[in-house]
Design an enzyme around this catalytic site. Structure first.
Site, PDB file in Angstrom:
ATOM      1  N   HIS A 166     -12.797  92.357 -91.780  1.00 22.80           N
ATOM      2  CA  HIS A 166     -12.269  91.821 -90.526  1.00 22.80           C
ATOM      3  C   HIS A 166     -12.448  92.817 -89.380  1.00 22.80           C
ATOM      4  O   HIS A 166     -12.735  92.432 -88.251  1.00 22.80           O
ATOM      5  CB  HIS A 166     -10.790  91.472 -90.688  1.00 22.80           C
ATOM      6  CG  HIS A 166     -10.555  90.509 -91.807  1.00 22.80           C
ATOM      7  ND1 HIS A 166      -9.337  90.288 -92.362  1.00 22.80           N
ATOM      8  CD2 HIS A 166     -11.421  89.705 -92.467  1.00 22.80           C
ATOM      9  CE1 HIS A 166      -9.464  89.396 -93.329  1.00 22.80           C
ATOM     10  NE2 HIS A 166     -10.710  89.034 -93.413  1.00 22.80           N
ATOM     11  N   CYS A 168     -27.572  79.310 -84.963  1.00 24.92           N
ATOM     12  CA  CYS A 168     -26.592  80.294 -84.491  1.00 24.92           C
ATOM     13  C   CYS A 168     -26.344  81.446 -85.463  1.00 24.92           C
ATOM     14  O   CYS A 168     -25.353  82.147 -85.353  1.00 24.92           O
ATOM     15  CB  CYS A 168     -25.264  79.611 -84.163  1.00 24.92           C
ATOM     16  SG  CYS A 168     -24.442  78.898 -85.592  1.00 24.92           S
TER      17      CYS A 168
HETATM   18  C1  PEP Z   1     -23.766  81.508 -90.334  1.00 25.98           C
HETATM   19  O1  PEP Z   1     -23.444  81.340 -91.508  1.00 25.98           O
HETATM   20  O2  PEP Z   1     -24.919  81.695 -89.952  1.00 25.98           O
HETATM   21  C2  PEP Z   1     -22.731  81.499 -89.275  1.00 25.98           C
HETATM   22  C3  PEP Z   1     -23.055  81.514 -88.015  1.00 25.98           C
HETATM   23  O3  PEP Z   1     -21.445  81.514 -89.674  1.00 25.98           O
HETATM   24  P1  PEP Z   1     -20.697  82.803 -90.197  1.00 25.98           P
HETATM   25  O4  PEP Z   1     -21.603  83.968 -89.973  1.00 25.98           O
HETATM   26  O5  PEP Z   1     -19.437  82.891 -89.425  1.00 25.98           O
HETATM   27  O6  PEP Z   1     -20.495  82.478 -91.639  1.00 25.98           O
END
Ligand code: PEP
Ligand code: MG
Length: 746
Positions: free
Chosen positions: A363, A676
């Site tokens: 975190h 993303c």
């Molecule tokens: C991902 O899995 O690419 C994502 C954007 O979510 P996180 O990194 O928060 O799991």
């Protein structure tokens, strides 16, 4: 007999203390200590070996060996009996040293005439400083009492070394914490920073090691432990609902009530140590054990003991967290580990962070990333090495820390920072220019966010909106579940700050690496494949419903975009969307404003969703590829596991082909698609993603400039041709060919 031994031991410690009190040079003090120890233990020889560098020990003082060998005799770590003590941090006690495993004859010292050998490590808080040895002609093993006495002397020596009492000529006698140190760790967050050390937990320095009145010291210890027990019990009463904190406190209580721990410290006191020195001796041994233990549970328990010892030391010495030191203007935070809440308290004033432990997915790392503060984790012995105010340079790109750097390092590092600053200027000049590739293709660049603190980056980075707002961060940094009204207020502030730009809120993505401190952890064999994200949201819909309501209230009539994380099949999306529809109905009935437009989308993070029925692509209003998760499941390579997480290239032909398939399906159904994951923020990856048709990317704000800068200089069709050709030629990854193309063309 034990009493007799204790008074002998106290006498020796008393004499050591008197030696320290005398005005003398470091060498003279060391000489005196070897003399006193040999005399008191009835051995012909006592020698002190100290490290002159990480690998070499040097004989620094001796009683009994050839005095000419002092500062001449050296041995490598592991070499001879002394080197063995140093390497393993363990005692060697033998009646017949020349026959003992590893013995190495050092003719210049004249030691072959000595048969018995007892060597104990000189170490402070797990850090090796040297070796203390006694030898005698008579062939005998040393008794436990004698070993104990020598260990106590070694401990006093370690403390004195820390206090700079033995500073003299030569590398082995240089003052501690003055030399440049290079520490290698792991990248937690990229970026470089220069500043001065700010210790999260300032070290307690024990100055009175030896005490004359054991009775008084025992009382002091008992009082301090009692006070600690009471405070732990009080904390436990407060923490009843908080299982993780309660567990730690239970462990504290167990130690605070541990008879063995108490007894060992009382024995140390009987033998002449002060209460605080006794605590530190225990702590040092726990640290030494900690360095050898690999079992995670045991390490945690040893860490609990270490924390408890720190509290006791503060209590006994009166040295609190507040040391009176002023935080420097350019603080680089140094800590063994730190919680996300504490890190947020420091906020953006930190220039950099260096942790001795931590993990990429912790975190604290998530918060550091959100605040764009360079972070190095696993930086060895940093909390032992660094002092408040030390000059420090943090290279988050390489995972390297330069502590008290010398001039050449400083100038090289500053050059690197200057180059980065120049690049930043370049990016600033195109900040408000829409991103259009050289071929005329428009590529939208959005930013990822998760904290209020991220929002100013919308303007400074030139992002067109927030492509991913990770709502779990708000849940992770608290000690209890946030209330709906709190969340609604927060989301409203996010929308206010976005000034009409699109913000895509992702509903709570917990489980796997993201465990809420106030929720019962699930013991799952494979958490990344376990009960996480939308699976939790659908099985226990209370939190999801509360969050959806908060989002609708926050929008207060404005447009709203919401997506669900980790959707693996159509049915999950339908169910989640039904929750949204119910929440919307409820808001209507209650007479609240409903969003002007409401988009409901999903993250594509499991390969299965790429093969969902046509209807899914038609119904979902937008999709965002979570490349971090998608890639880990595509290659079956854990994103948290250092051994495998970089093993497969994002630009691997198979992965790109798979992504292209998703682009094609979305094109057929006219579904809005973006990407993303972290890879969107890497310029080479970004141009390849854009070339295969991903024209909306969301990334860390700091990546927008570099990505835009490169995108604006390439023709996507040309990049696409390079990718296709590489694929035709059977390349595993298109990275090489694309890099060659960029080198030639740009
Ligand atoms: C991902 O899995 O690419 C994502 C954007 O979510 P996180 O990194 O928060 O799991
Ligand atoms: Mg994900």
């Amino acid at each position: 007999m034990a009493d007799g031994f204790e008074s002998e031991s106290r006498k020796l410690l008393g004499r050591l203390r008197d030696t320290m009190a005398e005005e003398a040079a470091g060498q003279a003090r060391l000489d005196k200590i070897t003399h006193l120890t040999a005399d008191s233990m009835g051995t012909e020889v006592c020698s002190i070996y100290l490290f002159r560098d990480d690998e070499t020990l040097e004989l620094c003082a001796t009683e009994g060996l050839n005095p000419d060998a002092v500062h001449q005799t050296r041995m490598r770590l592991g070499e001879g009996l002394v080197g063995r003590v140093a390497r393993f941090g363990k005692i060697v006690n033998t009646a017949d040293a020349p026959q003992a495993k590893g013995f190495r004859y050092m003719p210049e010292t004249g030691e072959e005439i000595y048969s018995s050998f007892l060597g104990v490590p000189i170490q402070r808080l797990g850090e090796k400083l040297g070796v203390l040895v006694v030898q005698s002609k008579e062939a005998r093993e040393f008794t436990p009492d004698e070993i104990y006495a020598l260990e106590v002397v070694a401990m006093v020596l370690a403390e004195m070394t820390e206090l700079g009492v033995f500073v003299g000529e030569g590398a082995a006698l240089t003052a501690r914490h003055t030399q440049p140190a290079l520490l290698r760790g792991t990248t937690g967050q990229e970026g470089t920073a220069e500043g001065h050390v700010w210790l999260h937990e300032p070290r307690v320095v024990v100055t009175n090691l030896v005490a004359d009145d054991p009775e008084r010291e025992r009382e002091r210890l008992t009082e301090a432990v009692e006070a600690l027990r009471i405070s732990v019990d009080e904390l436990l009463a407060d923490a009843s609902g908080d299982s993780e904190q309660a567990q730690v406190l239970q462990a504290y209580r167990m130690f605070a009530n541990s008879k063995g721990w108490m007894r060992r410290m009382e024995e140390d006191i009987s033998r002449g140590l002060s209460a605080e020195a006794a605590v530190e001796k225990e702590q040092s041994q726990a640290r030494a054990r900690m360095n050898q233990v690999t079992d995670a549970y045991l390490r945690e328990r040893l860490q609990d003991l270490d924390d408890l010892s720190n509290r006791l030391l503060r209590n006994l010495t009166g040295q609190g967290r507040e040391t009176g030191a002023d935080m420097p203007d350019d603080p680089i935070l140094i800590a063994r580990n730190i919680g996300p809440g504490e890190l947020l308290d420091y906020g953006r004033k930190l220039r950099g962070i260096v942790l001795e432990e931590g993990s990429v997915g912790s975190h604290a790392a998530i918060v550091a990333r959100a605040l764009a503060i360079p972070l190095v984790i696993h930086a060895g012995r940093i909390t032992n090495e660094a002092l408040n105010g030390d000059h420090i340079m943090v290279d988050g790109d390489q995972g390297v820390v330069h502590l008290r750097p010398d001039d050449t390092v400083v100038s090289a590092f500053r050059e690197k920072i200057a180059m980065q600053a120049k690049a930043l200027e370049r990016y600033a000049s195109i900040r408000d220019t829409p991103c259009v590739a050289a071929c005329g293709t428009r590529v939208e660049l959005h930013m990822n966010a998760g904290l209020m603190a991220d929002l100013p980056s919308l303007t400074s980075s030139g992002a067109e909106g927030v492509g991913l707002f990770r709502t779990e961060l708000q849940f992770l940094v608290r000690n209890q579940m946030p209330r709906r009204t709190e969340l609604a207020a927060l989301y409203a502030r996010v929308l206010d700050a976005a000034l009409g730009r699109r913000v895509v809120f992702r509903t709570l993505d917990i489980g796997s690496d993201k465990v809420l401190p106030y929720m019962k952890p699930n013991d799952e064999p494979n958490p990344a494949l376990g009960w996480r994200a939308i699976r939790v949201g659908l099985d226990k819909p209370g939190v999801l419903r509360m969050q959806l309501q908060a989002l609708l209230r926050a929008a207060d009539g404005r447009p709203l975009s919401v997506m669900f994380p980790f959707v693996a099949q159509f049915e999950e999306f339908r169910k989640a969307r039904a929750e949204m529809e119910k929440a919307l109905e409820r808001e209507k009935i209650l007479g609240h404003a409903i969003p002007e437009t409401l988009e409901v989308g999903a993250m594509l993070e499991t390969p299965s969703l790429a093969f969902a029925p046509q209807q899914f692509f038609e119904e979902v209003q937008f999709l965002s590829i979570g490349g971090n998760d998608l890639k880990q499941f595509f290659f079956a390579a854990d994103r948290e596991n250092e051994r495998v997480r970089r093993r497969y290239d994002t630009l691997n032909v198979s992965f790109l082909t798979f992504l292209e398939g998703i682009v094609d399906r979305c094109r057929d159904t006219g579904t809005r698609l973006s990407f993303c994951g972290e890879d969107a923020g890497r310029p080479i990856e970004a141009i390849c993603l854009a070339a295969i048709g991903l024209h909306s990317l969301s990334m860390r704000p700091a990546s927008i400039g570099p990505v835009k800068h490169l995108l604006m200089r390439v023709k996507l069709g040309e990049v696409r041709a390079v990718i296709d050709e590489a694929r035709d030629q059977g390349h595993q990854s298109v990275r090489g060919p694309v890099m060659n193309f960029l080198r030639d063309k740009i």
